[in-house]
Scaffold this motif. Structure first.
Motif, PDB file in Angstrom:
ATOM      1  N   TRP A  35     -18.873 -13.674  49.808  1.00 16.89           N
ATOM      2  CA  TRP A  35     -19.801 -13.406  50.197  1.00 16.89           C
ATOM      3  C   TRP A  35     -19.952 -14.043  52.147  1.00 16.89           C
ATOM      4  CZ3 TRP A  35     -24.831 -10.845  51.073  1.00 16.89           C
ATOM      5  CH2 TRP A  35     -25.669 -11.236  52.442  1.00 16.89           C
ATOM      6  N   ASP A  62     -18.517  -7.213  53.597  1.00 13.85           N
ATOM      7  CA  ASP A  62     -19.431  -6.412  53.943  1.00 13.85           C
ATOM      8  C   ASP A  62     -20.683  -6.530  53.662  1.00 13.85           C
ATOM      9  OD1 ASP A  62     -20.459  -3.394  55.037  1.00 13.85           O
ATOM     10  OD2 ASP A  62     -18.381  -2.282  54.435  1.00 13.85           O
ATOM     11  N   HIS A  63     -21.213  -6.486  54.585  1.00 14.42           N
ATOM     12  CA  HIS A  63     -22.761  -7.278  53.704  1.00 14.42           C
ATOM     13  C   HIS A  63     -23.773  -6.195  53.602  1.00 14.42           C
ATOM     14  CE1 HIS A  63     -22.058 -11.677  55.479  1.00 14.42           C
ATOM     15  NE2 HIS A  63     -21.829 -11.320  54.211  1.00 14.42           N
ATOM     16  N   ASP A  64     -23.699  -5.244  54.216  1.00 10.08           N
ATOM     17  CA  ASP A  64     -24.473  -3.662  54.341  1.00 10.08           C
ATOM     18  C   ASP A  64     -24.213  -3.145  53.039  1.00 10.08           C
ATOM     19  OD1 ASP A  64     -25.122  -4.260  56.886  1.00 10.08           O
ATOM     20  OD2 ASP A  64     -24.206  -2.843  58.149  1.00 10.08           O
ATOM     21  N   LYS A  65     -22.761  -3.103  52.585  1.00  7.97           N
ATOM     22  CA  LYS A  65     -22.437  -2.640  51.360  1.00  7.97           C
ATOM     23  C   LYS A  65     -23.208  -3.056  49.791  1.00  7.97           C
ATOM     24  CE  LYS A  65     -18.374   0.352  52.982  1.00  7.97           C
ATOM     25  NZ  LYS A  65     -17.156   0.900  52.632  1.00  7.97           N
ATOM     26  N   MET A  81     -25.700  -4.867  49.986  1.00 11.79           N
ATOM     27  CA  MET A  81     -27.342  -4.856  50.150  1.00 11.79           C
ATOM     28  C   MET A  81     -27.612  -3.427  49.671  1.00 11.79           C
ATOM     29  SD  MET A  81     -28.281  -7.638  50.922  1.00 11.79           S
ATOM     30  CE  MET A  81     -29.774  -7.359  50.964  1.00 11.79           C
ATOM     31  N   ALA A  82     -26.888  -2.158  50.451  1.00 10.62           N
ATOM     32  CA  ALA A  82     -27.039  -1.284  49.369  1.00 10.62           C
ATOM     33  C   ALA A  82     -27.117  -1.171  47.644  1.00 10.62           C
ATOM     34  CB  ALA A  82     -25.758  -0.403  49.688  1.00 10.62           C
ATOM     35  N   LYS A 126     -16.411  -6.425  47.848  1.00 13.46           N
ATOM     36  CA  LYS A 126     -16.697  -5.908  49.080  1.00 13.46           C
ATOM     37  C   LYS A 126     -16.952  -6.286  50.530  1.00 13.46           C
ATOM     38  CE  LYS A 126     -19.920  -2.806  47.922  1.00 13.46           C
ATOM     39  NZ  LYS A 126     -18.885  -2.004  45.970  1.00 13.46           N
TER      40      LYS A 126
END
Length: 258
Positions: free
Chosen positions: A25, A31-34, A36-37, A223
């Motif tokens: 993290w 890749d925080h968007d992925k 969160m997905a 990620k």
């Protein structure tokens, strides 16, 4: 290796198990968007569960590979973010093991940061400081099936060692079957999403017969966007797609998709 028993709701006829690993993290390339997905998928689907398989926190320290000074968060703040991240789905977490990145803190100061996260999430019983063997059992199906339950065993290991070639990473995954007899083998660390099956023959001592079956092997992704030490050391561009394990509760049937 810690045995962890999980009984699922009797109303479930199938589940999706999402392997969560190598989020890193606080790494600038995470890749925080992925991420969160992934969390949204687990949270939004009644039959979705997850296994936390290490390196959720980057834990860059002065003696480690990685950008200590470029980390986006301090270790304490990174721990807090992970607690907040997993709190809404804590009841869906089947098992937790640490990765080599979290182990940096234990080696340097004796603090098990993954254990602290599990304590704050209230899932200490789902945590193993090494590896785990999960016994995942579906509840009662219906009265016509005489209370039969589908049971799966999942061996969970973060993994270790390097390796730049896909064949070497897959071999490390398959080698887990030499450690323990299980239905599913789950490994991370090498940042290569992959899955395969093989067959086996198991002797039944009670009636002197042989049972033939299959085993499922799943390697998790990371990620991480391309850059950092992966770029400078000449590693391949990673694939960040998430493999998902699909289990039937009405019969012994398991598969995975990416």
């Amino acid at each position: 290796m810690k045995p962890i028993k999980v009984d699922l709701s009797e109303n479930l006829t199938s589940v999706d198990v999402v392997p969560v690993a190598d989020y890193h993290w606080a790494d600038p390339g995470s890749d925080h968007d992925k991420i969160m997905a992934d969390i949204a998928y687990i949270r939004g689907n009644e039959n979705a569960y997850c296994i936390l398989n290490g390196d959720l926190m980057d834990c860059a320290i002065a003696s480690s590979i990685g950008d200590t000074y470029g980390a986006s968060l301090s270790p304490m703040d990174e721990l807090k973010v992970c607690v907040d991240l997993f709190k809404p789905i804590a009841y869906k977490i089947l098992c937790v093991v640490p990765g080599n990145h979290e182990a940096r803190h234990y080696r340097t100061n004796g603090i098990d940061i993954t254990a602290l996260m599990c304590q704050q999430l209230g899932i200490e019983d789902r945590y193993s400081p090494t590896t785990a063997l999960v016994f995942l059992r579906f509840g009662k199906l219906n009265s016509n099936q005489h209370n039969r339950k589908a049971v799966y065993t999942i061996y969970v290991s973060h993994g270790n060692g390097g390796g730049r070639k896909e064949a070497g990473k897959i071999q490390r995954l398959v080698d887990l079957s030499t450690i323990v007899d299980a239905d599913i083998y789950l490994c991370g660390h090498t940042h290569l999403p992959a899955m395969l099956k093989d067959g086996f023959a198991r002797p039944n001592l009670g009636n002197s017969s042989i049972t033939y079956g299959t085993r499922l092997y799943v390697n998790t992704s990371a990620k991480l966007d391309y850059g950092g030490y992966g770029d400078t050391q000449g590693f391949k561009v990673p694939c960040t797609d998430t493999p998902i394990i699909h289990l039937s509760g009405t019969r012994k049937e398991m598969r995975a998709t990416i």
